[in-house]
Design a protein around this motif. Structure first.
Motif, mmCIF file in Angstrom:
data_model
loop_
_atom_site.group_PDB
_atom_site.id
_atom_site.type_symbol
_atom_site.label_atom_id
_atom_site.label_comp_id
_atom_site.label_asym_id
_atom_site.label_seq_id
_atom_site.Cartn_x
_atom_site.Cartn_y
_atom_site.Cartn_z
ATOM 1 N N ASP A 143 64.615 -54.703 -23.344
ATOM 2 C CA ASP A 143 64.234 -54.717 -24.756
ATOM 3 C C ASP A 143 65.087 -55.735 -25.512
ATOM 4 O O ASP A 143 66.264 -55.946 -25.187
ATOM 5 N N GLN A 144 64.504 -56.339 -26.530
ATOM 6 C CA GLN A 144 65.202 -57.344 -27.317
ATOM 7 C C GLN A 144 65.246 -56.932 -28.779
ATOM 8 O O GLN A 144 64.346 -56.258 -29.277
ATOM 9 N N ILE A 145 66.301 -57.351 -29.448
ATOM 10 C CA ILE A 145 66.443 -57.085 -30.872
ATOM 11 C C ILE A 145 66.962 -58.342 -31.558
ATOM 12 O O ILE A 145 67.785 -59.075 -30.992
ATOM 13 N N THR A 146 66.460 -58.634 -32.744
ATOM 14 C CA THR A 146 66.919 -59.781 -33.512
ATOM 15 C C THR A 146 67.251 -59.337 -34.923
ATOM 16 O O THR A 146 66.659 -58.396 -35.452
ATOM 17 N N TRP A 147 68.199 -60.027 -35.519
ATOM 18 C CA TRP A 147 68.650 -59.738 -36.877
ATOM 19 C C TRP A 147 67.869 -60.615 -37.849
ATOM 20 O O TRP A 147 67.773 -61.821 -37.673
ATOM 21 N N LYS A 148 67.300 -60.026 -38.884
ATOM 22 C CA LYS A 148 66.396 -60.735 -39.785
ATOM 23 C C LYS A 148 67.101 -61.723 -40.712
ATOM 24 O O LYS A 148 66.478 -62.670 -41.191
ATOM 25 N N PHE A 149 68.378 -61.515 -40.984
ATOM 26 C CA PHE A 149 69.023 -62.240 -42.075
ATOM 27 C C PHE A 149 69.904 -63.397 -41.617
ATOM 28 O O PHE A 149 70.720 -63.884 -42.391
ATOM 29 N N THR A 150 69.760 -63.832 -40.372
ATOM 30 C CA THR A 150 70.444 -65.035 -39.902
ATOM 31 C C THR A 150 69.439 -65.911 -39.171
ATOM 32 O O THR A 150 68.449 -65.416 -38.617
ATOM 33 N N ASN A 151 69.690 -67.205 -39.153
ATOM 34 C CA ASN A 151 68.762 -68.140 -38.525
ATOM 35 C C ASN A 151 68.696 -67.970 -37.016
ATOM 36 O O ASN A 151 67.637 -68.166 -36.410
ATOM 37 N N ASN A 152 69.826 -67.599 -36.388
ATOM 38 C CA ASN A 152 69.832 -67.461 -34.935
ATOM 39 C C ASN A 152 69.501 -66.050 -34.459
ATOM 40 O O ASN A 152 69.473 -65.786 -33.259
ATOM 41 N N GLY A 153 69.264 -65.127 -35.393
ATOM 42 C CA GLY A 153 68.873 -63.778 -35.006
ATOM 43 C C GLY A 153 70.011 -62.879 -34.588
ATOM 44 O O GLY A 153 69.767 -61.775 -34.094
ATOM 45 N N HIS A 154 71.262 -63.319 -34.806
ATOM 46 C CA HIS A 154 72.423 -62.515 -34.432
ATOM 47 C C HIS A 154 73.037 -61.855 -35.664
ATOM 48 O O HIS A 154 73.075 -62.455 -36.749
ATOM 49 N N TYR A 155 73.529 -60.667 -35.464
ATOM 50 C CA TYR A 155 74.172 -59.928 -36.561
ATOM 51 C C TYR A 155 75.464 -60.595 -37.002
ATOM 52 O O TYR A 155 76.246 -61.090 -36.173
#
Length: 259
Positions: A143-155
Motif C-alpha cells: 500500500d502507498q500513501i502520499t502527503w497532500k501538502f508537499t510537492n514530493n508527497g512526503h510528510y
C-alpha cells in the motif's frame, strides 16, 4: 498565525505539537520496522482526522491500510461513512486485507441488547458491502500513501502545521510590513495599527478607561489609530513633507482616503 495570514508568525504550540504527532502516524506507514509500530501512539481522534484528510491512499496488498481507520473509500474512512456499522463492529483493528478475506468484517458485527436494525443501518451495510467487493488487492504490491501538502508527497512538520491554517484569508502584510526596511519595533507598531490594537482614546473609551478624548495634536477630532497615522492635519503635513522629500506622491494620505 503565519505573517502571510495576518499574524506575527509566532508558533501556535497546540497546532505545532499536533503537527509533530502526525509523524507517528506517517512512520506507521513508511517504516514498519520501528519497534513501537502496532502499539498505541499518543495521537487523539483529531490527529487521526487531520492525518486522514491530509493524505491520499493507493491500495496495494491491503496489509497496511486499516479497514476502519484508513481513508480508502473515495478518500474517506469507513468509520465516517458508515458510523452505524462501525458502532456494532467488535474488531476494529483489522487491516483491509484481513477484513476483506472471507468477509471477516461481517463476522465482526454484533448487535447488543441496546442496538436494533434500522433502515439507515441496512443502507450503510449495503454500501460498505459494495465498497469491499469493488476493492481489488494486488498481492506483492505494498500500500502507498502520499502527503497532500508537499510537492514530493512526503510528510513535513511545517506543512502539517500550515495545513491547520487553511481557510484563513491571505494578506499583503509580508510585503507591506515585514519585508519593508524598518526597525522591528516600528514594524510591530505598524502591525498593531492595522489590527486596531493601539491604545488610542476610542479604544480606551470603549472600556470605560480614562482617555484624552480628542486628538492631542489637532484638538479637533476623536483620537483613533487611523486619525493619528493618516487623517490628522499635523500627520498630513508630515506625509506631504516626506513625499516631497522622497518624490513619491502616493504617500499623500489624501489619496489614500479617495482610494
Amino acid at each position: 498565525m503565519p505573517t502571510s495570514q495576518g499574524g506575527l508568525g509566532v508558533l501556535n504550540l497546540d497546532k505545532f505539537t499536533r503537527a509533530l504527532r502526525l509523524r507517528w502516524l506517517w512512520h506507521e506507514w513508511k517504516d514498519q520496522t520501528k519497534p513501537w509500530v502496532g502499539l498505541e501512539t499518543p495521537c487523539d481522534e483529531i490527529d487521526r482526522n487531520l492525518f486522514a484528510a491530509s493524505t491520499n491512499i493507493t491500495i496495494g496488498d491491503g496489509n497496511t491500510v486499516r479497514f476502519w481507520e484508513s481513508a480508502w473509500i473515495g478518500g474517506r474512512r469507513p468509520k465516517d461513512l458508515m458510523p452505524l456499522v462501525y458502532t456494532i463492529s467488535k474488531n476494529r483493528g483489522k487491516s483491509l486485507r484481513q477484513g476483506k478475506e472471507d468477509d471477516a468484517w461481517v463476522q465482526d458485527l454484533k448487535l447488543d441488547s441496546q442496538s436494533s436494525i434500522t433502515v439507515d443501518l441496512v443502507e450503510q451495510l449495503v454500501a460498505l458491502w459494495e465498497a469491499v467487493r469493488n476493492v481489488h488487492l494486488d498481492v506483492g504490491e505494498p500500500d502507498q500513501i502520499t502527503w497532500k501538502f508537499t510537492n514530493n508527497g512526503h510528510y513535513t512538520a511545517s506543512s502539517a502545521y500550515h495545513a491547520q491554517c487553511c481557510g484563513v484569508p491571505s494578506t499583503n502584510f509580508n510585503s507591506l510590513i515585514w519585508k519593508a526596511w524598518a526597525p522591528g519595533k516600528c514594524k510591530f507598531h505598524a502591525w498593531l495599527i492595522i489590527q486596531n490594537r493601539v491604545w488610542t482614546s476610542d479604544r480606551l473609551a470603549t472600556r470605560g478607561w480614562q482617555n484624552n478624548g480628542c486628538c492631542p495634536l489637532c484638538r479637533r477630532e476623536t483620537e483613533t489609530a487611523l486619525h493619528l497615522v493618516a487623517t490628522c492635519r499635523y500627520t498630513k503635513r508630515i506625509w506631504h513633507l516626506i513625499s516631497a522629500w522622497v518624490g513619491y506622491q502616493q504617500m499623500d494620505p489624501t489619496e489614500w482616503e479617495e482610494a
